[in-house]
Design a protein around this motif. Structure first.
Motif, PDB file in Angstrom:
ATOM      1  N   LEU A  80      11.198  41.084   7.549  1.00 30.89           N
ATOM      2  CA  LEU A  80       9.768  40.873   7.345  1.00 30.89           C
ATOM      3  C   LEU A  80       9.567  39.585   6.561  1.00 30.89           C
ATOM      4  O   LEU A  80      10.295  39.316   5.597  1.00 30.89           O
ATOM      5  CB  LEU A  80       9.156  42.042   6.582  1.00 30.89           C
ATOM      6  N   ASP A  81       8.582  38.797   6.960  1.00 33.63           N
ATOM      7  CA  ASP A  81       8.265  37.582   6.222  1.00 33.63           C
ATOM      8  C   ASP A  81       7.699  37.942   4.857  1.00 33.63           C
ATOM      9  O   ASP A  81       6.995  38.950   4.716  1.00 33.63           O
ATOM     10  CB  ASP A  81       7.240  36.744   6.984  1.00 33.63           C
ATOM     11  N   PRO A  82       7.977  37.115   3.852  1.00 37.70           N
ATOM     12  CA  PRO A  82       7.376  37.353   2.542  1.00 37.70           C
ATOM     13  C   PRO A  82       5.853  37.270   2.648  1.00 37.70           C
ATOM     14  O   PRO A  82       5.324  36.479   3.437  1.00 37.70           O
ATOM     15  CB  PRO A  82       7.918  36.210   1.674  1.00 37.70           C
ATOM     16  N   PRO A  83       5.130  38.072   1.875  1.00 37.78           N
ATOM     17  CA  PRO A  83       3.670  38.018   1.930  1.00 37.78           C
ATOM     18  C   PRO A  83       3.155  36.694   1.350  1.00 37.78           C
ATOM     19  O   PRO A  83       3.824  36.058   0.535  1.00 37.78           O
ATOM     20  CB  PRO A  83       3.234  39.202   1.066  1.00 37.78           C
ATOM     21  N   LYS A  84       1.968  36.285   1.772  1.00 42.45           N
ATOM     22  CA  LYS A  84       1.355  35.058   1.243  1.00 42.45           C
ATOM     23  C   LYS A  84       1.100  35.203  -0.259  1.00 42.45           C
ATOM     24  O   LYS A  84       1.211  34.261  -1.010  1.00 42.45           O
ATOM     25  CB  LYS A  84       0.051  34.763   1.973  1.00 42.45           C
ATOM     26  N   GLU A  85       0.731  36.415  -0.665  1.00 42.08           N
ATOM     27  CA  GLU A  85       0.517  36.712  -2.084  1.00 42.08           C
ATOM     28  C   GLU A  85       1.275  37.986  -2.435  1.00 42.08           C
ATOM     29  O   GLU A  85       1.490  38.843  -1.600  1.00 42.08           O
ATOM     30  CB  GLU A  85      -0.972  36.908  -2.356  1.00 42.08           C
ATOM     31  N   GLY A  86       1.653  38.097  -3.668  1.00 38.65           N
ATOM     32  CA  GLY A  86       2.368  39.288  -4.108  1.00 38.65           C
ATOM     33  C   GLY A  86       3.872  39.121  -3.975  1.00 38.65           C
ATOM     34  O   GLY A  86       4.377  38.070  -3.612  1.00 38.65           O
ATOM     35  N   ARG A  87       4.567  40.186  -4.276  1.00 40.12           N
ATOM     36  CA  ARG A  87       6.026  40.163  -4.314  1.00 40.12           C
ATOM     37  C   ARG A  87       6.621  40.560  -2.971  1.00 40.12           C
ATOM     38  O   ARG A  87       6.122  41.424  -2.283  1.00 40.12           O
ATOM     39  CB  ARG A  87       6.519  41.115  -5.391  1.00 40.12           C
ATOM     40  N   TRP A  88       7.728  39.908  -2.640  1.00 40.33           N
ATOM     41  CA  TRP A  88       8.494  40.235  -1.445  1.00 40.33           C
ATOM     42  C   TRP A  88       9.555  41.241  -1.847  1.00 40.33           C
ATOM     43  O   TRP A  88      10.314  41.017  -2.799  1.00 40.33           O
ATOM     44  CB  TRP A  88       9.107  38.952  -0.895  1.00 40.33           C
ATOM     45  N   ALA A  89       9.647  42.334  -1.125  1.00 38.88           N
ATOM     46  CA  ALA A  89      10.620  43.378  -1.455  1.00 38.88           C
ATOM     47  C   ALA A  89      12.051  42.942  -1.152  1.00 38.88           C
ATOM     48  O   ALA A  89      12.995  43.509  -1.670  1.00 38.88           O
ATOM     49  CB  ALA A  89      10.294  44.658  -0.694  1.00 38.88           C
ATOM     50  N   GLY A  90      12.206  41.914  -0.307  1.00 38.90           N
ATOM     51  CA  GLY A  90      13.531  41.388  -0.008  1.00 38.90           C
ATOM     52  C   GLY A  90      14.096  41.949   1.277  1.00 38.90           C
ATOM     53  O   GLY A  90      13.388  42.498   2.115  1.00 38.90           O
ATOM     54  N   ASP A  91      15.398  41.765   1.434  1.00 37.55           N
ATOM     55  CA  ASP A  91      16.077  42.369   2.577  1.00 37.55           C
ATOM     56  C   ASP A  91      17.296  43.127   2.087  1.00 37.55           C
ATOM     57  O   ASP A  91      17.838  42.865   1.023  1.00 37.55           O
ATOM     58  CB  ASP A  91      16.402  41.356   3.677  1.00 37.55           C
ATOM     59  N   ALA A  92      17.685  44.115   2.884  1.00 33.55           N
ATOM     60  CA  ALA A  92      18.787  44.993   2.494  1.00 33.55           C
ATOM     61  C   ALA A  92      19.804  45.060   3.617  1.00 33.55           C
ATOM     62  O   ALA A  92      19.472  44.902   4.796  1.00 33.55           O
ATOM     63  CB  ALA A  92      18.260  46.392   2.177  1.00 33.55           C
ATOM     64  N   LYS A  93      21.045  45.282   3.220  1.00 34.69           N
ATOM     65  CA  LYS A  93      22.145  45.406   4.172  1.00 34.69           C
ATOM     66  C   LYS A  93      23.063  46.531   3.699  1.00 34.69           C
ATOM     67  O   LYS A  93      23.161  46.778   2.503  1.00 34.69           O
ATOM     68  CB  LYS A  93      22.952  44.105   4.234  1.00 34.69           C
ATOM     69  N   LEU A  94      23.695  47.174   4.653  1.00 35.16           N
ATOM     70  CA  LEU A  94      24.740  48.119   4.287  1.00 35.16           C
ATOM     71  C   LEU A  94      25.844  48.035   5.323  1.00 35.16           C
ATOM     72  O   LEU A  94      25.627  47.584   6.453  1.00 35.16           O
ATOM     73  CB  LEU A  94      24.212  49.544   4.127  1.00 35.16           C
ATOM     74  N   ALA A  95      27.027  48.422   4.924  1.00 35.53           N
ATOM     75  CA  ALA A  95      28.176  48.371   5.821  1.00 35.53           C
ATOM     76  C   ALA A  95      29.068  49.571   5.548  1.00 35.53           C
ATOM     77  O   ALA A  95      29.027  50.167   4.472  1.00 35.53           O
ATOM     78  CB  ALA A  95      28.958  47.072   5.630  1.00 35.53           C
ATOM     79  N   GLY A  96      29.865  49.895   6.536  1.00 33.26           N
ATOM     80  CA  GLY A  96      30.798  51.005   6.409  1.00 33.26           C
ATOM     81  C   GLY A  96      31.382  51.354   7.755  1.00 33.26           C
ATOM     82  O   GLY A  96      31.499  50.504   8.642  1.00 33.26           O
ATOM     83  N   ARG A  97      31.709  52.616   7.907  1.00 29.32           N
ATOM     84  CA  ARG A  97      32.288  53.119   9.159  1.00 29.32           C
ATOM     85  C   ARG A  97      31.458  54.307   9.616  1.00 29.32           C
ATOM     86  O   ARG A  97      31.111  55.167   8.805  1.00 29.32           O
ATOM     87  CB  ARG A  97      33.732  53.576   8.929  1.00 29.32           C
TER      88      ARG A  97
END
Length: 151
Positions: A80-97
């Motif tokens: 998701l693109d960061p909002p024009k105003e306010g905080r961006w929640a960021g991006d998340a990743k996970l890895a495993g099997r």
């Protein structure tokens, strides 16, 4: 074997932020390994259910063949693109099997694959406050939770 529940116990605030970022959209991006070892990127849905991260794959799909041969997987949250105003929640990743699970009793596709993820690492990246640095929070098997910043 590490379940999502263990990460929630070890780093509950981090786990909640990661889960929120993953929940920001339906479609996630997963990476699997082809027979020749090269990466394959596909769309998928996943759920956080009963302390586990679970996902399904259509029968005879290439990604299902990939994980049946090599269970290693990485998953990226919706982008998701960061909002024009306010905080961006960021991006998340996970890895495993991935580890096979029984199909739900009402599954109309008997050839589908149903899996839980044995998690080896989770990362959350976002812009700090003030917005002059990047924050990288992570959890790794054997190391636990860690928070770093990068200017």
């Amino acid at each position: 074997m590490v379940s999502w529940q263990e990460i929630e116990k070890d780093a509950p605030e981090f786990a909640e932020r990661v889960r929120t970022v993953f929940g920001a959209g339906i479609h996630k991006t997963i990476a699997t390994l082809r027979a020749d070892g090269s990466p394959r990127v596909s769309g998928s849905e996943l759920q956080f259910v009963d302390g586990e991260v679970t996902l399904g794959m259509m029968g005879d799909s290439m990604k299902l063949r990939d994980v049946q041969r090599d269970p290693r997987i990485a998953v990226h949250s919706p982008t998701l693109d960061p909002p024009k105003e306010g905080r961006w929640a960021g991006d998340a990743k996970l890895a495993g099997r991935v580890e096979a699970m029984p199909a739900p009793p009402d599954d109309p596709n008997p050839d589908a694959g149903h899996f839980r993820i044995d998690i080896t690492e989770v990362a959350l990246t976002y812009v700090g406050d003030p917005a002059d640095h990047l924050v990288i929070e992570s959890w790794h098997t054997g190391r636990g939770y860690r928070r770093r910043t990068r200017a």
